[in-house]
Scaffold this active site. Structure first.
Site: not given
Length: 312
Positions: A60, A90, A164, A166, A218-220
């Protein structure tokens, strides 16, 4: 300065903080993102982790910039190129121009303990190379990213962070980078988060090789949890921890395979799962659309399901 020499002058707590800063501080950069019109579009931090100028930071911070610059603590400024970024974790990797850059040594986030001293180094609100210290407050947290996804196996710390910070490093008392700072809870005090360095380096390696991270899912949403000694002995498990499913996406591969919240995953396609990082590494692009066995504990029972990961 060696830690033993520092200890002669300072109390043990201060000595570790100073030692961590001395080892990693020179490798911390202030990242400035510029828009197409040349105006500043944001800022953050990063840490150089190779002598040829590769930098770890947050997605980001860098992903949408038209141009990037990185400034060292000694005032030198370099153009930075975006090698690649991964919004799912991220993490982004930059490459600085020039060579012979100071670089930090990396640790192992899987070895962290709750209560351990950690130091955050970054550039909060533009104040260059600021140091804060605290402890590891919790491990295995789940955090929603700015892209809307869930980031698993996050380190929670009370080392104060501000805008800042980050992308800056989270450092152990031994002076090793163990995380990349990513977020704070604005209304709260002392609730901050970092991506474990094990995850960050796994992602960075793929960004440096391919420019992106190819994976399956897996969608978990899940977190690392201990497995009780009695359960381990009963089922003949060697590992002391597994991956507990906390949320399941509707119509995702996990849901279709029959996974339930609270299931503890212990093996995926024959690969032991001791934590969320193991699962992330196993969910490669090659396993997308391929049915594989998934071993799990559901309460005291051991089950095997067939799951077909979907490609991201």
């Amino acid at each position: 300065m060696p830690l033993d020499s520092v200890n002669q002058e300072l109390d043990p707590y201060s000595a570790q903080v100073v030692h961590a800063f001395d080892r990693v501080g020179p490798a911390v950069v202030h990242v400035t993102a510029f828009a197409r019109d040349g105006r500043s579009a944001g800022q953050g931090s990063g840490v150089i982790f190779t002598p040829d100028g590769y930098v770890l930071t947050n997605s980001h911070v860098a992903a949408k910039a038209f141009r990037l610059q990185a400034s060292l603590t000694d005032g030198q400024t370099f153009d930075a190129a975006l090698v690649g970024d991964d919004p799912a974790t991220d993490i982004a990797v930059l490459r600085l121009s020039g060579a012979g850059h100071p670089h930090a040594e990396l640790g192992v986030s899987a070895a962290l303990r709750v209560g351990q001293l950690v130091v955050a180094i970054g550039n909060p609100l533009g104040f260059t190379c600021t140091v804060t210290a605290g402890i590891v407050s919790a491990l295995g947290r789940t955090l929603r990213t700015r892209a809307g996804g869930l980031l698993d196996s996050v380190i929670q710390t009370d080392a104060p962070l501000n805008p800042g910070n980050s992308g800056g490093p989270l450092v152990s008392g031994a002076g090793l980078v163990v995380g990349i700072n990513t977020a704070m809870i604005a209304p709260a005090q002392g609730i901050c988060f970092a991506i474990g360095i094990d995850t960050a380096i796994w992602v960075a390696t793929r960004l440096m090789r391919d420019g992106r991270v190819r994976r399956s899912r897996l969608g978990v949403s899940a977190q690392t949890v201990p497995i009780g000694t009695r359960i381990r002995r009963f089922h003949g498990l060697q590992q002391a921890s597994g991956v507990m499913v906390s949320e399941i996406a509707p119509d995702g591969p996990g849901k279709l395979a029959g996974l339930q919240a609270g299931d503890v995953l212990v093996s995926f396609d024959g690969i032991p799962l001791t934590g969320v990082d193991d699962l992330h590494r196993a969910l490669t692009a090659e396993r997308a659309a391929v049915a594989v066995p998934l071993d799990l504990l559901r309460r005291a029972e051991k089950l095997t399901l067939q799951v077909t990961p979907a490609e991201i």
